[in-house]
Enzyme design. Structure first.
Site, PDB file in Angstrom:
ATOM      1  N   ILE A  49      13.026  -5.553   0.281  1.00 30.88           N
ATOM      2  CA  ILE A  49      12.351  -6.859   0.360  1.00 30.88           C
ATOM      3  C   ILE A  49      11.245  -7.035  -0.685  1.00 30.88           C
ATOM      4  O   ILE A  49      10.686  -8.116  -0.817  1.00 30.88           O
ATOM      5  CB  ILE A  49      11.733  -7.112   1.759  1.00 30.88           C
ATOM      6  CG1 ILE A  49      10.921  -5.893   2.183  1.00 30.88           C
ATOM      7  CG2 ILE A  49      12.767  -7.540   2.757  1.00 30.88           C
ATOM      8  CD1 ILE A  49       9.921  -6.223   3.246  1.00 30.88           C
ATOM      9  N   CYS A  96      -3.929  10.136  -6.348  1.00 33.17           N
ATOM     10  CA  CYS A  96      -3.798   9.594  -7.705  1.00 33.17           C
ATOM     11  C   CYS A  96      -4.830  10.203  -8.645  1.00 33.17           C
ATOM     12  O   CYS A  96      -4.658  10.193  -9.849  1.00 33.17           O
ATOM     13  CB  CYS A  96      -3.936   8.076  -7.670  1.00 33.17           C
ATOM     14  SG  CYS A  96      -5.457   7.551  -6.883  1.00 33.17           S
ATOM     15  N   SER A 140       6.692   2.484   3.700  1.00 33.70           N
ATOM     16  CA  SER A 140       7.630   2.784   4.790  1.00 33.70           C
ATOM     17  C   SER A 140       7.416   4.205   5.325  1.00 33.70           C
ATOM     18  O   SER A 140       7.962   4.565   6.361  1.00 33.70           O
ATOM     19  CB  SER A 140       9.071   2.626   4.303  1.00 33.70           C
ATOM     20  OG  SER A 140       9.277   1.275   3.967  1.00 33.70           O
ATOM     21  N   ASP A 141       6.637   5.016   4.606  1.00 31.36           N
ATOM     22  CA  ASP A 141       6.317   6.348   5.118  1.00 31.36           C
ATOM     23  C   ASP A 141       5.123   6.315   6.061  1.00 31.36           C
ATOM     24  O   ASP A 141       4.894   7.279   6.788  1.00 31.36           O
ATOM     25  CB  ASP A 141       6.034   7.304   3.959  1.00 31.36           C
ATOM     26  CG  ASP A 141       7.318   7.813   3.330  1.00 31.36           C
ATOM     27  OD1 ASP A 141       8.114   8.417   4.065  1.00 31.36           O
ATOM     28  OD2 ASP A 141       7.530   7.576   2.135  1.00 31.36           O
ATOM     29  N   SER A 193      12.278  -1.381  -1.551  1.00 35.26           N
ATOM     30  CA  SER A 193      13.479  -1.534  -2.389  1.00 35.26           C
ATOM     31  C   SER A 193      14.350  -2.685  -1.896  1.00 35.26           C
ATOM     32  O   SER A 193      15.175  -3.206  -2.637  1.00 35.26           O
ATOM     33  CB  SER A 193      14.281  -0.236  -2.400  1.00 35.26           C
ATOM     34  OG  SER A 193      14.563   0.135  -1.067  1.00 35.26           O
ATOM     35  N   ARG A 231      -9.072  -1.068   1.637  1.00 38.84           N
ATOM     36  CA  ARG A 231      -9.549  -1.432   0.299  1.00 38.84           C
ATOM     37  C   ARG A 231      -8.920  -2.739  -0.199  1.00 38.84           C
ATOM     38  O   ARG A 231      -9.412  -3.365  -1.110  1.00 38.84           O
ATOM     39  CB  ARG A 231      -9.248  -0.282  -0.671  1.00 38.84           C
ATOM     40  CG  ARG A 231      -9.800  -0.493  -2.036  1.00 38.84           C
ATOM     41  CD  ARG A 231     -10.264   0.800  -2.661  1.00 38.84           C
ATOM     42  NE  ARG A 231      -9.198   1.450  -3.384  1.00 38.84           N
ATOM     43  CZ  ARG A 231      -9.373   2.584  -4.036  1.00 38.84           C
ATOM     44  NH1 ARG A 231     -10.526   3.216  -4.029  1.00 38.84           N
ATOM     45  NH2 ARG A 231      -8.382   3.137  -4.679  1.00 38.84           N
ATOM     46  N   GLU A 244      -2.758  -0.510  -9.092  1.00 38.72           N
ATOM     47  CA  GLU A 244      -3.405   0.814  -9.142  1.00 38.72           C
ATOM     48  C   GLU A 244      -2.298   1.850  -9.081  1.00 38.72           C
ATOM     49  O   GLU A 244      -1.752   2.113  -8.010  1.00 38.72           O
ATOM     50  CB  GLU A 244      -4.344   0.981  -7.937  1.00 38.72           C
ATOM     51  CG  GLU A 244      -5.448  -0.044  -7.859  1.00 38.72           C
ATOM     52  CD  GLU A 244      -6.497   0.148  -8.935  1.00 38.72           C
ATOM     53  OE1 GLU A 244      -6.589   1.226  -9.536  1.00 38.72           O
ATOM     54  OE2 GLU A 244      -7.236  -0.806  -9.175  1.00 38.72           O
ATOM     55  N   THR A 275       0.825  -1.216   0.000  1.00 31.59           N
ATOM     56  CA  THR A 275       0.000   0.000   0.000  1.00 31.59           C
ATOM     57  C   THR A 275       0.860   1.267   0.000  1.00 31.59           C
ATOM     58  O   THR A 275       1.992   1.247   0.474  1.00 31.59           O
ATOM     59  CB  THR A 275      -0.933  -0.003   1.225  1.00 31.59           C
ATOM     60  OG1 THR A 275      -0.166  -0.311   2.387  1.00 31.59           O
ATOM     61  CG2 THR A 275      -2.049  -1.010   1.060  1.00 31.59           C
TER      62      THR A 275
HETATM   63  P1  NAP Z   1       5.590   3.551  -4.347  1.00 29.98           P
HETATM   64  O1  NAP Z   1       6.857   4.194  -3.953  1.00 29.98           O
HETATM   65  O2  NAP Z   1       5.526   2.895  -5.666  1.00 29.98           O
HETATM   66  O3  NAP Z   1       5.247   2.502  -3.175  1.00 29.98           O
HETATM   67  C1  NAP Z   1       4.052   1.765  -3.140  1.00 29.98           C
HETATM   68  C2  NAP Z   1       4.257   0.528  -2.277  1.00 29.98           C
HETATM   69  O4  NAP Z   1       5.111  -0.380  -2.963  1.00 29.98           O
HETATM   70  C3  NAP Z   1       4.944   0.827  -0.951  1.00 29.98           C
HETATM   71  O5  NAP Z   1       4.468  -0.048   0.030  1.00 29.98           O
HETATM   72  C4  NAP Z   1       6.400   0.513  -1.263  1.00 29.98           C
HETATM   73  O6  NAP Z   1       7.187   0.235  -0.122  1.00 29.98           O
HETATM   74  C5  NAP Z   1       6.224  -0.703  -2.142  1.00 29.98           C
HETATM   75  N1  NAP Z   1       7.390  -1.012  -2.968  1.00 29.98           N
HETATM   76  C6  NAP Z   1       8.433  -0.216  -3.297  1.00 29.98           C
HETATM   77  N2  NAP Z   1       9.320  -0.900  -4.072  1.00 29.98           N
HETATM   78  C7  NAP Z   1       8.819  -2.133  -4.231  1.00 29.98           C
HETATM   79  C8  NAP Z   1       9.258  -3.287  -4.934  1.00 29.98           C
HETATM   80  N3  NAP Z   1      10.392  -3.325  -5.619  1.00 29.98           N
HETATM   81  N4  NAP Z   1       8.488  -4.377  -4.881  1.00 29.98           N
HETATM   82  C9  NAP Z   1       7.338  -4.383  -4.210  1.00 29.98           C
HETATM   83  N5  NAP Z   1       6.862  -3.321  -3.527  1.00 29.98           N
HETATM   84  C10 NAP Z   1       7.597  -2.215  -3.538  1.00 29.98           C
HETATM   85  O7  NAP Z   1       4.371   4.568  -4.306  1.00 29.98           O
HETATM   86  P2  NAP Z   1       4.047   5.681  -3.207  1.00 29.98           P
HETATM   87  O8  NAP Z   1       5.072   6.748  -3.338  1.00 29.98           O
HETATM   88  O9  NAP Z   1       3.866   5.037  -1.882  1.00 29.98           O
HETATM   89  O10 NAP Z   1       2.637   6.206  -3.694  1.00 29.98           O
HETATM   90  C11 NAP Z   1       2.475   7.226  -4.613  1.00 29.98           C
HETATM   91  C12 NAP Z   1       2.038   6.682  -5.949  1.00 29.98           C
HETATM   92  O11 NAP Z   1       0.876   5.893  -5.756  1.00 29.98           O
HETATM   93  C13 NAP Z   1       1.637   7.734  -6.939  1.00 29.98           C
HETATM   94  O12 NAP Z   1       2.190   7.441  -8.200  1.00 29.98           O
HETATM   95  C14 NAP Z   1       0.113   7.638  -6.990  1.00 29.98           C
HETATM   96  O13 NAP Z   1      -0.450   8.072  -8.195  1.00 29.98           O
HETATM   97  C15 NAP Z   1      -0.078   6.192  -6.756  1.00 29.98           C
HETATM   98  N6  NAP Z   1      -1.426   5.918  -6.254  1.00 29.98           N
HETATM   99  C16 NAP Z   1      -2.301   5.319  -7.101  1.00 29.98           C
HETATM  100  C17 NAP Z   1      -3.609   5.076  -6.687  1.00 29.98           C
HETATM  101  C18 NAP Z   1      -4.588   4.415  -7.608  1.00 29.98           C
HETATM  102  O14 NAP Z   1      -5.632   4.010  -7.134  1.00 29.98           O
HETATM  103  N7  NAP Z   1      -4.309   4.283  -8.893  1.00 29.98           N
HETATM  104  C19 NAP Z   1      -4.001   5.452  -5.395  1.00 29.98           C
HETATM  105  C20 NAP Z   1      -3.071   6.050  -4.560  1.00 29.98           C
HETATM  106  C21 NAP Z   1      -1.778   6.278  -5.008  1.00 29.98           C
HETATM  107  P3  NAP Z   1       8.203   1.339   0.480  1.00 29.98           P
HETATM  108  O15 NAP Z   1       7.348   2.443   0.965  1.00 29.98           O
HETATM  109  O16 NAP Z   1       8.885   0.623   1.561  1.00 29.98           O
HETATM  110  O17 NAP Z   1       9.120   1.756  -0.627  1.00 29.98           O
END
Ligand code: NAP
Length: 490
Positions: free
Chosen positions: A206, A279, A173-174, A204, A155, A245, A144
């Site tokens: 696990i 998003c 992680s935030d 990044s 959700r 998503e 998430t």
């Molecule tokens: P993110 O950096 O991609 O991180 C999302 C989740 O994935 C976090 O739990 C993250 O963990 C994890 N993650 C990171 N690297 C991974 C990897 N290699 N393998 C598996 N999981 C990994 O996104 P965010 O910065 O938290 O969220 C912002 C983004 O979410 C925006 O682009 C926004 O548009 C999108 N978003 C989309 C929707 C939608 O419904 N379409 C809704 C809300 C947000 P860590 O935090 O530990 O890195």
């Protein structure tokens, strides 16, 4: 805080902790475990061992646990609201709105307990039937994001659990604290040991290991497109089902005949809600040339009134972290260097202690944005918007569709021809006509292009967590004649 693996609250097997900062002050407010591969393996084992029994409990009994979780969440919701303010920097009214959303989501999915239908299809002869069962995938990994840290957890947990899957949740992680709080409520409500596991740690480090683990059957992730692409590559190893998503770049379109009062209210919400970190945030503003100057003047006047700072007393809180702040700044600097005009904002506000080191940025409006500029192509995810003039409805739709993303879009007009044309032609998962978002539980939240795969919400969102399997039965008792195999063999 701790992780929850195999029915126990535990530290990481390495003992390593990660610091969590309050984005309003930059100060450390908590430390959480950095999971190892060994921790992930244990969570996978327990999730795999437990899902079948959970499935066999039946959806009605599972839904009772979800309803109980709702009671527990609603009964102490102020705690969750407070966590959302400190760990994410949300303003209280928006934190409360998010908790409403958490309750609404769980309730919506719980109501499906008696609405999971298989099918019986006629076979090629009358005494042959094909039973199509909807069954859980088994082990679900849920990742998430931080922007709606409680809403996104709800959700994913609610439909995955209702349909009889076990879950390993890895929150951003935030924002691990709201996830831990919600997991505790589900456990207190009666989710059995092993069915729900909480892993924390940097994606990044696990993430790749988790999503390529052989025990995983379904991965649901809300986050950035880059992470989604990486997950897709790694998930190919097990052919895991994906619900992704991802990012957005919503066009906000205002035609000359629009109700401008409603348009401006919706725009201020769609751009500055959650400090632009949504998003479905408006990321590109298209205004009809005949009303462009007067509308932009009005938009600036309203935006100037937004108070930024201490979340408990402001309209807009901070961005989530330093990286997000610097990215937002880079969009504005880029626009300036390309000669675009900053009509309002464009810098960090000056705030007193304890907020002077928080990750705040002013709401920012940029005029005459070029359609090829980074401001109009890449996701900003901050309180900044560029605006462009349009005059032709076909150009408007073409410009809107020109994005690599395809999640939300907005249109304000009274022109019914334009509404129907846009409804038909727009290549976005959501078009909001004369209204703001966000999406409803009964809508299917999904996107085109780089916004991802599958979707959440509605009965379609429930079905994402169910696999269709076929059982062929011949109940005639008659002797079989197998075409294409010689009868004299037998
Ligand atoms: P993110 O950096 O991609 O991180 C999302 C989740 O994935 C976090 O739990 C993250 O963990 C994890 N993650 C990171 N690297 C991974 C990897 N290699 N393998 C598996 N999981 C990994 O996104 P965010 O910065 O938290 O969220 C912002 C983004 O979410 C925006 O682009 C926004 O548009 C999108 N978003 C989309 C929707 C939608 O419904 N379409 C809704 C809300 C947000 P860590 O935090 O530990 O890195």
């Amino acid at each position: 805080m701790k992780m929850y693996i195999g029915g126990e609250w535990v530290d990481s097997s390495s003992g390593e902790l990660i610091e969590k900062h309050d984005p309003s002050t930059g100060r450390v407010i908590e430390k959480f475990p950095s999971a190892t591969r060994q921790d992930v393996d244990r969570a996978m084992d327990s999730a795999e061992e437990s899902w079948e029994k959970w499935y066999e409990l039946g959806s009605v009994k599972r839904s009772r646990i979800l309803y109980r979780a709702i009671e527990l969440i609603a009964g102490s919701r102020k705690e969750l609201e407070k966590i959302l303010v400190t760990e994410n920097g949300k303003v209280p009214v928006q934190a409360a709105e998010e908790v409403d959303g958490v309750i609404d989501q769980i309730q919506y999915y719980a109501e499906f307990a008696r609405k999971i239908y298989g099918e019986i299809v006629e076979g090629d002869s009358f005494e042959r039937k094909i039973f199509q069962y909807k069954v859980p995938y088994g082990v679900v990994v849920a990742m998430t994001p931080w922007n709606f840290p409680a809403g996104m957890v709800a959700r994913k947990l609610a439909p995955a659990l209702l349909t009889g899957n076990s879950v390993i949740l890895k929150p951003s992680s935030d924002t691990p604290l709201s996830a831990e709080w919600i997991v505790r409520k589900f456990l207190d409500a009666g989710v059995p040991k092993g069915v729900l596991n909480l892993i924390t740690g940097r994606g990044s480090e696990i993430g790749d290991y988790m999503v390529s683990h052989p025990k995983v059957s379904l991965i649901t992730m809300t986050g950035s497109t880059e992470t989604g692409q990486r997950i897709m590559e790694h998930a190919s190893r097990n052919m895991s089902k994906l619900i992704l998503e991802l990012g957005g770049k919503a066009p906000f379109m205002i035609w000359k005949d629009a109700d401008l009062g409603n348009a401006i209210k919706s725009l201020v919400w769609a751009k500055f809600w959650n400090s632009g970190q949504s998003c479905i945030a408006a990321e590109r503003l298209y205004v009809h040339e005949e009303i462009y100057d007067s509308f932009m003047k009005r938009f600036v006047e309203v935006t100037k009134r937004l108070k930024v700072g201490d979340p408990s007393k402001s309209d807009m809180g901070p961005l989530i972290n330093r990286n997000a702040l610097e990215t937002t700044e880079s969009f504005v600097e880029g626009a300036r260097s390309e000669g675009m005009k900053v009509l309002y904002g464009g810098k960090r506000p000056k705030l007193d202690d304890p907020f002077k080191d928080g990750y705040f940025y002013e709401p920012t409006i940029i005029a005459d944005a070029g359609s090829g500029s980074r401001l109009f192509t890449d996701e900003i995810f901050g309180p900044v918007i560029g605006a462009a003039k349009v005059s032709d409805p076909d150009d408007l739709i073409r410009e809107a569709n020109s994005s690599r993303y395809g999640l939300a879009s907005y249109l304000f007009t009274r022109d019914h021809e334009l509404i129907f044309k846009a409804s038909e032609k727009i290549r976005f998962g959501e078009l909001y006509v004369n209204m703001p978002g966000p999406e409803a539980s009964q809508g299917y939240h999904t996107g085109f292009r780089l916004t991802g795969q599958a979707g959440e919400g509605s009965r379609h969102g429930v079905e994402e967590y169910l696999k269709l399997k076929n059982v062929y039965v011949d109940y005639s008792g008659a002797e079989l004649h197998v075409e294409s195999i010689r009868e004299d063999l037998f």
